[in-house]
Design an enzyme around this catalytic site. Structure first.
Site, PDB file in Angstrom:
ATOM      1  CD  GLU A 198      -1.225 -12.638   7.151  1.00 34.41           C
ATOM      2  OE1 GLU A 198      -2.096 -12.467   6.299  1.00 34.41           O
ATOM      3  OE2 GLU A 198      -1.056 -11.875   8.123  1.00 34.41           O
ATOM      4  NE  ARG A 243       5.114  -3.954  14.757  1.00 29.85           N
ATOM      5  CZ  ARG A 243       4.943  -4.757  13.694  1.00 29.85           C
ATOM      6  NH1 ARG A 243       5.593  -4.553  12.574  1.00 29.85           N
ATOM      7  NH2 ARG A 243       4.090  -5.742  13.734  1.00 29.85           N
ATOM      8  CE  LYS A 284       4.257  -9.686   6.553  1.00 25.84           C
ATOM      9  NZ  LYS A 284       3.905 -11.063   6.906  1.00 25.84           N
TER      10      LYS A 284
END
Ligand code: ATP
Ligand code: MG
Length: 563
Positions: A39, A265, A275
């Site tokens: 994204e 992850r 982020k």
């Protein structure tokens, strides 16, 4: 480690590859096709590198393809600055999407058409419950949901309302389009999830064409299907969403049947990875920018002096698992240390200089000594090092009054100067505050390489730089950005920024190095005894600036030995 930038040569295996092997054995003939779907709402970090290596690496291993897809369904948070940086970072890591650069926003028309199809099939409806009401109707983990009063609207009415939503007739939040799945499902994700929302926002690619935007859970599987993705690799938190992924695919107007596979992850000690949190560090001024060398971003690591090969090596070493875990940041440091140990030329640099005068060395004389450019790579050859009467050494290598177990320079003691002579400290001159301002020594002229007393043992060897020929540089030393191993682990009333390490940056603006440094094409060096350093873009013609990539002390190797 060879300094290569050819990820194809770096094969590895993991549970996803094992699954693919089984599929291939069972006779699946389709070409493996993966995608990396960021994204564009921030810069990529080392966690993304894991996903990039996995997606592009899997395609390389099976002679398949990997797409780069910008998941740009949220018009508010996205920015072309992020798109540019993401492309730069993926390329820098050594991967190539060739002509397969895609944007979810390119599919808005198909996604819309598919939604109309769902409505016509009686599988989607326009719902006017407020967010608050929808939450109440949704139920809980232990209690099933209640159907929305709008759930059984006639198909014609749904079609009309959805078209009017698209035409801009209603304000944000007035209504949404929901998939009609199962309000009693034990999986909350399946309780009639929202698939379109109204957002009167300008989109960086589609402009003002749309005021309704698809939700991630709806857009993602369809984008995979449009691109003929075979293996949609994502992180573990999407495991619960897999039934929805499959439902959307199954009921779509598209042919392809991509499959979602989840993996763990990456979490790293002494850093944060989301982020949103990285953006806060930038916006609240804890760091100088997304590419601050202390950041776990790809651009930060690049600026710090990490190489693409070292990051890929790290991603290979951590492997791909099905359960989340925290990786020791010392392993990342170990990977770049191995790379630079093999590849970086050696130089002597004094970080905190003090002048040393060799009183019995002829005034005005300069001689050329020789040293290996890189002892790990004899083929790199040798360099000449000028030596004269006045040199700089590290302040910490000399004491006026030695503490116990201090074996370096103090009045009466001897030490060897690297590549040069044995010297004896005759006098340490201090100012009124006790700071050492000058060291006076004598040297043993027969003690250099090839001389009579060349092999005479002394307890320490010091690095040094010739005063007359040295170049002044600035050096920036870094420590972990956080003082806490897991800064995400906060108690009530705490914020992760409470654990920012205030001493994570030390600037030394009076350092000196050998004259040839940075006049060579190589940009990373081992400064003897001080670590590995890389040229920073803040460098000017007047003054070079170096970042310490890592120190020489390999804490990872130490930990491995203990276990
Ligand atoms: P963040 O929480 O940092 O914003 P994200 O998952 O929202 O991350 P995306 O841009 O959506 O970020 O991620 C693109 C791809 O990278 C996704 O497939 C995602 O699963 C993967 N990814 C993101 N963070 C990690 C991580 N820490 N480890 C491994 N893969 C990750
Ligand atoms: Mg995200």
């Amino acid at each position: 480690m060879e300094n290569n930038n050819n990820p194809a040569a770096e094969e590895s295996s993991n549970f996803i590859h094992s699954q693919i092997d089984v599929e291939l054995e069972q006779g699946h003939k389709r070409q493996i096709h993966t995608r990396f779907p960021p994204e564009p709402n921030g810069y990529l970090h080392i966690g993304h590198a894991k996903s990039i290596c996995l997606n592009f690496g899997t395609a390389l291993k099976y002679q398949g393809l990997c797409n780069l897809r910008f998941d740009d369904t949220n018009p508010v948070k996205e920015d072309t600055e992020y798109i540019d940086s993401i492309m730069e970072d993926v390329k820098w890591l050594g991967f190539d999407w060739e002509d397969r650069l895609h944007y979810t926003s390119d599919y808005f028309h198909i996604l819309y058409e598919n939604a109309v199809h769902l409505i016509k099939e009686g599988l989607a409806f326009v719902c006017e419950l407020s967010q608050e009401e929808m939450r109440k109707y949704r139920g809980t983990l232990t209690q099933s949901g209640t159907p929305s009063p709008y759930r059984d609207r006639p198909i014609e009415e749904n079609l009309r309302l959805f078209e009017e939503m698209k035409a801009g007739k209603y304000p944000d939040g007035a209504m949404v389009l929901r998939a009609k799945i199962d309000m009693a499902s034990p999986n909350i994700v399946m309780r009639d999830p929202v698939i379109y929302r109204i957002q009167h926002e300008h989109h960086h690619r589609t402009g003002d064409e749309w005021c309704i935007y698809p939700m991630y859970d709806y857009a993602h599987p369809l984008s995979d299907a449009i691109e003929n993705i075979t293996h949609s690799i994502c992180t573990l938190e999407f495991e619960n969403n897999r039934p929805l992924y499959n439902w959307i695919i199954e009921h779509s107007i598209l042919e392809a049947r991509p499959r979602q596979i989840e993996f763990a992850r990456l979490g790293l000690t002494y850093t944060v990875m989301s982020k949103r949190k990285l953006r806060r560090l930038v916006e609240e001024g804890f760091v100088s920018g997304w590419d601050d060398p202390r950041m776990p971003t790809i651009s930060g690591l690049r600026r710090r002096g990490y190489t693409p090969a070292s990051i890929r090596d790290f991603c290979q070493k951590i492997g791909v698992a099905k359960s989340n875990s925290m990786v020791d940041i010392a392993l990342l440091e170990h990977c770049i240390r191995e790379d630079l140990n093999y590849n970086a030329p050696r130089a002597m640099t004094v970080l905190r200089p003090v002048k040393l005068v060799i009183t019995n060395y002829p005034e005005g004389k300069t001689e050329m000594l020789t040293g290996d450019i890189n002892p790990e790579k004899p083929e790199d050859g040798q360099k000449e090092i000028p030596f004269s009467r006045e040199i700089y050494i590290e302040q910490e290598d000399v004491m006026a009054e030695p503490v116990p177990k201090f074996f370096r320079l103090y009045p009466g003691n001897e030490a060897r100067l690297k590549y040069a002579y044995i010297i004896k400290c005759e006098e340490v001159i201090t100012d009124e505050n006790g700071n050492i301002t000058e060291v006076r020594c004598t040297y043993d002229p027969t003690s250099k390489s090839g001389g009579e007393t060349a092999n005479r043992k002394v307890k320490s060897t010091l690095h040094w730089v010739d005063c007359a020929t040295c170049q002044p540089i600035e050096v920036r030393l870094y420590d972990h950005l956080f003082t806490k191993e897991n800064p995400d682990d906060t108690e009530e009333g705490q914020d992760f920024t409470d654990f920012v390490n205030k001493d994570s940056l030390t600037v030394l603006s009076n350092a000196v190095t050998e004259q040839w440094v940075a006049k060579e094409p190589k940009q990373s060096y081992q400064f003897l005894r001080q670590g590995y350093f890389a040229l920073d873009p803040d460098s000017t013609d007047e003054k070079l600036v170096f970042n310490r990539v890592v120190s020489l002390k390999d804490t990872w190797a130490k930990i491995q030995k203990k276990n």
